[in-house]
Design a protein around this motif. Sequence first.
Motif, short mmCIF file in Angstrom:
data_model
loop_
_atom_site.label_atom_id
_atom_site.label_comp_id
_atom_site.label_asym_id
_atom_site.label_seq_id
_atom_site.Cartn_x
_atom_site.Cartn_y
_atom_site.Cartn_z
N GLY A 1 29.33 34.93 45.38
CA GLY A 1 29.05 36.33 45.67
C GLY A 1 30.10 37.23 45.03
O GLY A 1 30.94 36.76 44.24
N PRO A 2 30.11 38.49 45.34
CA PRO A 2 31.11 39.41 44.78
C PRO A 2 32.53 38.93 45.08
O PRO A 2 32.85 38.57 46.21
CB PRO A 2 30.81 40.73 45.50
CG PRO A 2 29.36 40.63 45.87
CD PRO A 2 29.13 39.19 46.20
N ALA B 1 30.62 29.51 37.46
CA ALA B 1 29.99 30.83 37.59
C ALA B 1 30.96 31.76 38.29
O ALA B 1 31.79 31.33 39.09
CB ALA B 1 28.68 30.73 38.37
N VAL B 2 30.84 33.06 37.99
CA VAL B 2 31.68 34.06 38.65
C VAL B 2 30.79 35.13 39.25
O VAL B 2 29.72 35.45 38.72
CB VAL B 2 32.71 34.69 37.68
CG1 VAL B 2 33.65 33.64 37.14
CG2 VAL B 2 32.02 35.43 36.56
N GLY B 3 31.24 35.69 40.36
CA GLY B 3 30.50 36.75 41.02
C GLY B 3 30.89 38.12 40.48
O GLY B 3 31.82 38.26 39.68
N ASP B 4 30.21 39.13 40.95
CA ASP B 4 30.49 40.50 40.54
C ASP B 4 31.94 40.87 40.85
O ASP B 4 32.48 40.51 41.90
CB ASP B 4 29.56 41.48 41.27
CG ASP B 4 28.12 41.36 40.80
OD1 ASP B 4 27.89 40.78 39.71
OD2 ASP B 4 27.22 41.84 41.53
N VAL C 1 34.66 39.94 39.32
CA VAL C 1 35.68 38.98 38.87
C VAL C 1 35.87 39.17 37.37
O VAL C 1 34.94 38.96 36.59
CB VAL C 1 35.27 37.53 39.18
CG1 VAL C 1 36.30 36.55 38.64
CG2 VAL C 1 35.09 37.34 40.69
N THR C 2 37.06 39.57 36.96
CA THR C 2 37.31 39.88 35.55
C THR C 2 38.33 38.96 34.89
O THR C 2 38.42 38.93 33.66
CB THR C 2 37.79 41.33 35.40
OG1 THR C 2 38.99 41.51 36.16
CG2 THR C 2 36.73 42.31 35.90
N HIS C 3 39.12 38.21 35.67
CA HIS C 3 40.17 37.38 35.07
C HIS C 3 39.71 35.96 34.77
O HIS C 3 40.47 35.17 34.21
CB HIS C 3 41.41 37.36 35.97
CG HIS C 3 41.25 36.61 37.26
ND1 HIS C 3 40.42 37.04 38.28
CD2 HIS C 3 41.79 35.44 37.69
CE1 HIS C 3 40.48 36.19 39.28
NE2 HIS C 3 41.29 35.21 38.94
N LEU C 4 38.47 35.64 35.11
CA LEU C 4 37.90 34.31 34.87
C LEU C 4 36.50 34.47 34.31
O LEU C 4 35.82 35.48 34.55
CB LEU C 4 37.83 33.50 36.17
CG LEU C 4 39.15 33.17 36.87
CD1 LEU C 4 38.89 32.68 38.28
CD2 LEU C 4 39.95 32.13 36.07
N GLN C 5 36.05 33.43 33.57
CA GLN C 5 34.68 33.43 33.08
C GLN C 5 34.14 32.01 33.07
O GLN C 5 34.90 31.04 33.06
CB GLN C 5 34.61 34.02 31.67
CG GLN C 5 35.46 33.31 30.64
CD GLN C 5 35.45 34.04 29.30
OE1 GLN C 5 34.90 35.11 29.15
NE2 GLN C 5 36.09 33.43 28.30
N ALA C 6 32.84 31.89 33.08
CA ALA C 6 32.20 30.57 33.10
C ALA C 6 32.62 29.75 31.89
O ALA C 6 32.74 30.26 30.77
CB ALA C 6 30.67 30.73 33.12
N GLY C 7 32.88 28.47 32.12
CA GLY C 7 33.31 27.55 31.08
C GLY C 7 34.81 27.46 30.91
O GLY C 7 35.30 26.65 30.12
N GLN C 8 35.55 28.28 31.63
CA GLN C 8 37.01 28.35 31.47
C GLN C 8 37.69 27.31 32.37
O GLN C 8 37.26 27.03 33.48
CB GLN C 8 37.48 29.75 31.86
CG GLN C 8 38.95 30.03 31.60
CD GLN C 8 39.27 31.50 31.85
OE1 GLN C 8 38.52 32.23 32.50
NE2 GLN C 8 40.40 31.95 31.33
N LYS C 9 38.80 26.73 31.86
CA LYS C 9 39.64 25.87 32.69
C LYS C 9 40.37 26.74 33.72
O LYS C 9 40.80 27.84 33.40
CB LYS C 9 40.67 25.12 31.84
CG LYS C 9 40.10 24.06 30.94
CD LYS C 9 41.20 23.41 30.10
CE LYS C 9 42.23 22.67 30.93
NZ LYS C 9 43.22 21.94 30.10
N MET D 1 34.46 29.89 46.21
CA MET D 1 35.66 30.35 46.89
C MET D 1 36.08 31.72 46.39
O MET D 1 35.61 32.16 45.32
CB MET D 1 36.80 29.35 46.65
CG MET D 1 37.19 29.22 45.19
SD MET D 1 38.48 27.97 44.90
CE MET D 1 39.86 28.71 45.77
N PRO D 2 36.97 32.41 47.11
CA PRO D 2 37.49 33.68 46.59
C PRO D 2 38.20 33.45 45.27
O PRO D 2 38.94 32.47 45.09
CB PRO D 2 38.47 34.12 47.68
CG PRO D 2 38.00 33.44 48.92
CD PRO D 2 37.45 32.12 48.47
N ALA D 3 38.00 34.36 44.32
CA ALA D 3 38.53 34.18 42.96
C ALA D 3 39.97 34.64 42.81
O ALA D 3 40.64 34.27 41.85
CB ALA D 3 37.65 34.95 41.97
#
Length: 324
Positions: free
Chosen positions: A27-28, A70-73, A75-83, A100-102
């Motif tokens: 989620g967000p 996957a990332v929720g709305d 979240v800007t410091h992570l993206q899908a596919g990232q370690k 979990m909370p990002a």
Amino acid sequence: MARTIIIEEFGGPDTLKLVDREVGEPGPGEVRIAHVACGLNFIDVYQRTGLYPLELPHALGMEAAGIVEAVGDGVTHLQAGQKAAYAATPPGAYSEARVMPASQVCPLPDDIPFEDAASIMLQGMTVEYLFHRVWPLKKGDTVLFHAAAGGVGLLACQWARSEGITLIGTAGTDEKCKMAVDNGASACINYRSEDFVAEVKKLTDDKGVDVVMDGVGKDTFDRSLDCLKPLGMMMSFGNASGPVEPVSLLTLAQKGSLKLTRTTLFTFLADHERCQEMARHLFEKVQSGDVKVNIGQTWKLEEIAEAHRALEARETTGSTILTL
């Protein structure tokens, strides 16, 4: 669905259960991460036994490394596919995947393996805050560090060496003492065969140390105060031998106007920017070679009860990870 370790009641290692749980979508402000490895720490034992109560049933585990799915709305410091890797609340890292909370999940540099990251996030950021955020340590200071051959301890030995800080360790066997010295401790005292207060006084020309860092708790706390210089700082950050009994402020005065703090990592990690900064500092230490990862034991997720028993019996050295 993801295999996950949970507890439904507080107690011994036999309360740990392996179940299948639905993961869902983030989620967000959330992230879904597929774990490659997760870490084992004494805080997991405290939560399992109820010393640090959780609302039951609850998954356990406070650190892991893997791939962001996957990332929720928001979240800007992570993206899908990232370690990514983390030491974070709430517990739930003993799992194949989770949402979990990002905020406390950190981008992981490509040149740091998942297993290494899973072994150092909680312990390494503990060392980072003890050395840099509780009290201003500087080159030339002297530290007494209990359980110096454990996961946090071996990292602290290396960290101290890289910062020009003299670290005197304690450990329960001669072999563990040698490990601490090999990792950067200037000396290590076998507390089973030697009086660590007397030995600290000898090693410091009867002056004492500037700081004590104590994750052991009840068994070491009172006598650690006698190892400090006047105006010294006592950092209590764990309860491996049980919680510390109440201490009188007059005792601190009588022993030299001592300072005392009871810290916890997650207070420092609660701020997103500070958490990310601490992780970057840790990763830089690893990438530079100042801090080398020491994975002493590896278990499979389904062997979690055995891993907990070994940790509580103080049969482990360095860090312990679970592989998925």
